[in-house]
Scaffold this active site. Structure first.
Site, PDB file in Angstrom:
ATOM      1  N   HIS A 169      25.434 -12.479   5.871  1.00 50.30           N
ATOM      2  CA  HIS A 169      25.191 -13.446   6.267  1.00 50.30           C
ATOM      3  C   HIS A 169      25.714 -13.529   7.678  1.00 50.30           C
ATOM      4  CE1 HIS A 169      22.333 -16.932   7.320  1.00 50.30           C
ATOM      5  NE2 HIS A 169      22.267 -16.915   5.593  1.00 50.30           N
TER       6      HIS A 169
ATOM      7  N   LYS B 269       0.624  -1.278   0.171  1.00 48.07           N
ATOM      8  CA  LYS B 269      -0.001   0.493   0.223  1.00 48.07           C
ATOM      9  C   LYS B 269       1.258   1.122  -0.272  1.00 48.07           C
ATOM     10  CE  LYS B 269      -3.437  -2.561   3.202  1.00 48.07           C
ATOM     11  NZ  LYS B 269      -3.846  -1.982   4.287  1.00 48.07           N
TER      12      LYS B 269
HETATM   13  C1  NCD Z   1      22.701 -19.461   2.311  1.00 46.25           C
HETATM   14  C2  NCD Z   1      22.591 -18.242   1.785  1.00 46.25           C
HETATM   15  O1  NCD Z   1      21.272 -18.385   1.871  1.00 46.25           O
HETATM   16  O2  NCD Z   1      23.209 -17.159   1.655  1.00 46.25           O
HETATM   17  N1  NCD Z   1      21.946 -20.404   2.159  1.00 46.25           N
HETATM   18  C3  NCD Z   1      21.297 -20.286   4.320  1.00 46.25           C
HETATM   19  O3  NCD Z   1      21.268 -19.708   5.220  1.00 46.25           O
HETATM   20  N2  NCD Z   1      21.526 -21.736   4.672  1.00 46.25           N
HETATM   21  C4  NCD Z   1      23.373 -19.886   0.941  1.00 46.25           C
HETATM   22  C5  NCD Z   1      23.092 -20.548  -0.278  1.00 46.25           C
HETATM   23  O4  NCD Z   1      22.147 -20.076  -1.060  1.00 46.25           O
HETATM   24  O5  NCD Z   1      23.529 -20.936  -1.240  1.00 46.25           O
END
Ligand code: NCD
Length: 325
Positions: A140, A86
């Site tokens: 990550h 929205k």
């Molecule tokens: C990874 C990601 O999402 O970066 N996966 C995960 O979190 N286990 C690796 C990937 O997607 O290759």
């Protein structure tokens, strides 16, 4: 510990503490009494899982880690079901989540979103911690923590992570897991890294500059065969095809050269380990699963315990599951 955004902030004592907490939670959960003690740790806390990018392991392991600790969860996985359609701004959406929950765990296709959310939280009267569960092709951090936990567990009887040779193979340019893991290596003495990647998907210069700054030696090669005999750990990654442009650059890669199967296994040290963040593509042959050096299924389970450890630490409940609880 409040927000978990950038792996560079983690120092060795905290990493060791998180690994110990993950082990403590993992062992406690083996008995009914222990599992109940875990469930009584954080029953008044609520988590929001905002995962607008595909996820199986990270979502499920965080979700289950929350439930193991007695937390309740709510989720948005499809942005088309949120008021962002929205026209609500990202900032307003995040602030709204924070009105209802005690922690926001988020994965987005865009880089930098979790950092943006954390910054926003720092400027409001009732901030809640933000955990980066994957930001674009950038970082990550909780994957890197569970990878450290897996390495540490695997090398428990061979001197720990210090001094080990760790190979990282595949799409190192766009793989956020290997990028984040590199950032944690400054905490271990004498580690050497070997990057095994096609030239066009080599590790990026920002990570290499960080390694140089911390005097962490690394070498680069497109030939797995050359690197194999020296490795204590081989961290395999898939081609991150979702980031391909119309030119479909991944397709030019001869994946067989960046894959592991029975012939490669015979050249890997007897006590080396094979890791993969999963999901896997053809880069690890299913036959490898039978090999005792294949650590990726344990790595996946370790993720749940490490994420439980992160939540325990964020909410300051670590003393309540000290040994003897
Ligand atoms: C990874 C990601 O999402 O970066 N996966 C995960 O979190 N286990 C690796 C990937 O997607 O290759």
């Amino acid at each position: 510990m409040f927000h978990v955004i950038d792996p560079r902030v983690f120092e060795r004592p905290l990493l060791d503490e998180l690994c110990a907490l993950a082990t403590r939670a993992r062992l406690l959960a083996k008995s009914d009494t222990g599992a109940r003690a875990l469930r009584d740790l954080l029953p008044t806390r609520r988590a929001m899982l905002y995962f607008t990018q595909p996820s199986t392991r990270t979502f499920l392991s965080f979700n289950n880690a929350c439930h193991i600790l007695g937390m309740r969860t709510s989720e948005i996985r499809d942005p088309s079901t949120s008021s962002e359609v929205k026209g609500e701004s990202f900032e307003d959406s995040i602030r709204t989540f924070s009105s209802y929950v005690d922690v926001i765990i988020m994965r987005t296709k865009e880089s930098g979103r979790a950092a943006q959310a954390a910054q926003l939280m720092n400027g409001i009267p009732r901030p809640v911690p933000v955990i980066n569960a994957g930001s674009g092709s950038d970082q990550h951090p909780t994957q890197a923590l569970l990878d450290i936990y897996t390495l540490q567990r695997s090398f428990e009887e061979t001197g720990g992570i210090d001094g080990k040779v760790i190979g990282m193979m595949g799409d190192l340019k766009r793989g956020r897991t290997v990028r984040s893991l590199c950032y944690l290596m400054k905490n271990y003495r004498g580690v050497r890294l070997v990057f095994i990647a096609p030239e066009q998907f080599a590790m990026q210069s920002d990570v290499k500059a960080h390694l140089d700054e911390h005097r962490i030696p690394y070498t680069e090669t497109p030939r797995l065969d050359d690197a194999l005999p020296s490795l204590d750990a081989l961290y395999v990654t898939r081609m991150q095809t979702e980031w391909d442009t119309a030119a479909r650059e991944s397709q030019a890669v001869d994946l067989a050269r960046f894959s592991i199967g029975p012939p490669e296994l015979s050249r890997l040290k007897r006590d080396a380990i094979i890791m993969h963040p999963l999901p896997r593509g053809p880069e690890i042959a299913p036959a490898v699963d039978q090999d005792p050096r294949a650590m990726y299924w344990r790595q996946e389970r370790n993720g749940m315990w490490m994420r439980a450890a992160v939540l325990i630490k964020i909410f300051g409940a670590e003393d309540r599951i000290a040994d003897g609880t």
